[in-house]
Design a protein around this motif. Structure first.
Motif, PDB file in Angstrom:
ATOM      1  N   THR A  15       0.833  -1.209   0.000  1.00  0.00           N
ATOM      2  CA  THR A  15       0.000   0.000   0.000  1.00  0.00           C
ATOM      3  C   THR A  15       0.863   1.253   0.000  1.00  0.00           C
ATOM      4  O   THR A  15       0.640   2.170  -0.790  1.00  0.00           O
ATOM      5  CB  THR A  15      -0.936   0.004   1.220  1.00  0.00           C
ATOM      6  OG1 THR A  15      -1.724  -1.179   1.187  1.00  0.00           O
ATOM      7  CG2 THR A  15      -1.840   1.218   1.217  1.00  0.00           C
ATOM      8  N   ARG A  16       1.874   1.276   0.856  1.00  0.00           N
ATOM      9  CA  ARG A  16       2.764   2.441   0.920  1.00  0.00           C
ATOM     10  C   ARG A  16       3.602   2.569  -0.340  1.00  0.00           C
ATOM     11  O   ARG A  16       3.858   3.666  -0.825  1.00  0.00           O
ATOM     12  CB  ARG A  16       3.650   2.365   2.149  1.00  0.00           C
ATOM     13  CG  ARG A  16       2.814   2.460   3.432  1.00  0.00           C
ATOM     14  CD  ARG A  16       3.665   2.582   4.633  1.00  0.00           C
ATOM     15  NE  ARG A  16       4.156   3.957   4.688  1.00  0.00           N
ATOM     16  CZ  ARG A  16       4.970   4.405   5.615  1.00  0.00           C
ATOM     17  NH1 ARG A  16       5.387   3.604   6.562  1.00  0.00           N
ATOM     18  NH2 ARG A  16       5.373   5.650   5.611  1.00  0.00           N
ATOM     19  N   MET A  17       4.042   1.437  -0.882  1.00  0.00           N
ATOM     20  CA  MET A  17       4.849   1.483  -2.088  1.00  0.00           C
ATOM     21  C   MET A  17       4.030   1.999  -3.268  1.00  0.00           C
ATOM     22  O   MET A  17       4.503   2.818  -4.055  1.00  0.00           O
ATOM     23  CB  MET A  17       5.433   0.106  -2.405  1.00  0.00           C
ATOM     24  CG  MET A  17       6.388   0.132  -3.584  1.00  0.00           C
ATOM     25  SD  MET A  17       7.215  -1.424  -3.851  1.00  0.00           S
ATOM     26  CE  MET A  17       8.379  -1.411  -2.512  1.00  0.00           C
ATOM     27  N   LEU A  18       2.789   1.535  -3.384  1.00  0.00           N
ATOM     28  CA  LEU A  18       1.930   2.009  -4.469  1.00  0.00           C
ATOM     29  C   LEU A  18       1.704   3.515  -4.384  1.00  0.00           C
ATOM     30  O   LEU A  18       1.635   4.195  -5.408  1.00  0.00           O
ATOM     31  CB  LEU A  18       0.596   1.264  -4.451  1.00  0.00           C
ATOM     32  CG  LEU A  18       0.645  -0.171  -4.961  1.00  0.00           C
ATOM     33  CD1 LEU A  18      -0.660  -0.887  -4.655  1.00  0.00           C
ATOM     34  CD2 LEU A  18       0.946  -0.205  -6.442  1.00  0.00           C
ATOM     35  N   ALA A  19       1.597   4.035  -3.176  1.00  0.00           N
ATOM     36  CA  ALA A  19       1.400   5.474  -2.997  1.00  0.00           C
ATOM     37  C   ALA A  19       2.651   6.264  -3.430  1.00  0.00           C
ATOM     38  O   ALA A  19       2.545   7.410  -3.867  1.00  0.00           O
ATOM     39  CB  ALA A  19       1.070   5.785  -1.548  1.00  0.00           C
ATOM     40  N   ALA A  20       3.812   5.643  -3.336  1.00  0.00           N
ATOM     41  CA  ALA A  20       5.063   6.327  -3.665  1.00  0.00           C
ATOM     42  C   ALA A  20       5.428   6.228  -5.144  1.00  0.00           C
ATOM     43  O   ALA A  20       6.258   6.997  -5.627  1.00  0.00           O
ATOM     44  CB  ALA A  20       6.198   5.755  -2.823  1.00  0.00           C
ATOM     45  N   ILE A  21       4.832   5.288  -5.867  1.00  0.00           N
ATOM     46  CA  ILE A  21       5.181   5.078  -7.273  1.00  0.00           C
ATOM     47  C   ILE A  21       4.349   5.991  -8.159  1.00  0.00           C
ATOM     48  O   ILE A  21       3.125   6.028  -8.061  1.00  0.00           O
ATOM     49  CB  ILE A  21       4.942   3.605  -7.674  1.00  0.00           C
ATOM     50  CG1 ILE A  21       5.879   2.692  -6.888  1.00  0.00           C
ATOM     51  CG2 ILE A  21       5.130   3.407  -9.167  1.00  0.00           C
ATOM     52  CD1 ILE A  21       5.590   1.219  -7.068  1.00  0.00           C
ATOM     53  N   ASP A  22       5.035   6.710  -9.042  1.00  0.00           N
ATOM     54  CA  ASP A  22       4.360   7.568 -10.019  1.00  0.00           C
ATOM     55  C   ASP A  22       3.613   6.668 -11.007  1.00  0.00           C
ATOM     56  O   ASP A  22       4.213   5.771 -11.604  1.00  0.00           O
ATOM     57  CB  ASP A  22       5.400   8.405 -10.761  1.00  0.00           C
ATOM     58  CG  ASP A  22       4.802   9.375 -11.761  1.00  0.00           C
ATOM     59  OD1 ASP A  22       3.599   9.258 -12.085  1.00  0.00           O
ATOM     60  OD2 ASP A  22       5.540  10.253 -12.227  1.00  0.00           O
ATOM     61  N   PRO A  23       2.310   6.860 -11.188  1.00  0.00           N
ATOM     62  CA  PRO A  23       1.547   6.002 -12.106  1.00  0.00           C
ATOM     63  C   PRO A  23       2.079   6.033 -13.542  1.00  0.00           C
ATOM     64  O   PRO A  23       1.861   5.105 -14.303  1.00  0.00           O
ATOM     65  CB  PRO A  23       0.126   6.568 -12.045  1.00  0.00           C
ATOM     66  CG  PRO A  23       0.058   7.322 -10.773  1.00  0.00           C
ATOM     67  CD  PRO A  23       1.454   7.826 -10.499  1.00  0.00           C
ATOM     68  N   ALA A  24       2.795   7.093 -13.909  1.00  0.00           N
ATOM     69  CA  ALA A  24       3.338   7.208 -15.266  1.00  0.00           C
ATOM     70  C   ALA A  24       4.735   6.588 -15.386  1.00  0.00           C
ATOM     71  O   ALA A  24       5.339   6.646 -16.447  1.00  0.00           O
ATOM     72  CB  ALA A  24       3.386   8.677 -15.676  1.00  0.00           C
ATOM     73  N   ALA A  25       5.245   6.006 -14.315  1.00  0.00           N
ATOM     74  CA  ALA A  25       6.593   5.428 -14.346  1.00  0.00           C
ATOM     75  C   ALA A  25       6.660   4.298 -15.369  1.00  0.00           C
ATOM     76  O   ALA A  25       5.786   3.442 -15.428  1.00  0.00           O
ATOM     77  CB  ALA A  25       6.968   4.894 -12.967  1.00  0.00           C
ATOM     78  N   ALA A  26       7.732   4.314 -16.168  1.00  0.00           N
ATOM     79  CA  ALA A  26       7.928   3.261 -17.170  1.00  0.00           C
ATOM     80  C   ALA A  26       8.736   2.106 -16.597  1.00  0.00           C
ATOM     81  O   ALA A  26       8.562   0.958 -16.989  1.00  0.00           O
ATOM     82  CB  ALA A  26       8.623   3.831 -18.392  1.00  0.00           C
TER      83      ALA A  26
END
Length: 65
Positions: A15-26
């Protein structure tokens, strides 16, 4: 650490990792083994679509001496 404890830890960290990852990250690069484990659990279920990678597993190889 048992498999059940590892799964619970990975689930809590996801959950915390998903919040930190930019959704546009390739691409996501992990240099920490437990973070790589969490990423590995998120990809198959489609929660992240970015490619992920790691540099070396040498630290986890058993010595043959």
């Amino acid at each position: 650490m048992s498999a059940q404890a590892a799964a619970l830890s990975a689930g809590a960290a996801a959950t915390r990792m998903l919040a930190a990852i930019d959704p546009a990250a390739a691409v996501i690069v992990s240099t920490y083994p437990l973070a790589s484990q969490v990423l590995g659990r998120l990809r198959p279920c489609g929660r992240i679509t970015a490619g992920s990678g790691f540099e070396s597993l040498a630290a986890h190889q058993r010595s043959r001496a």
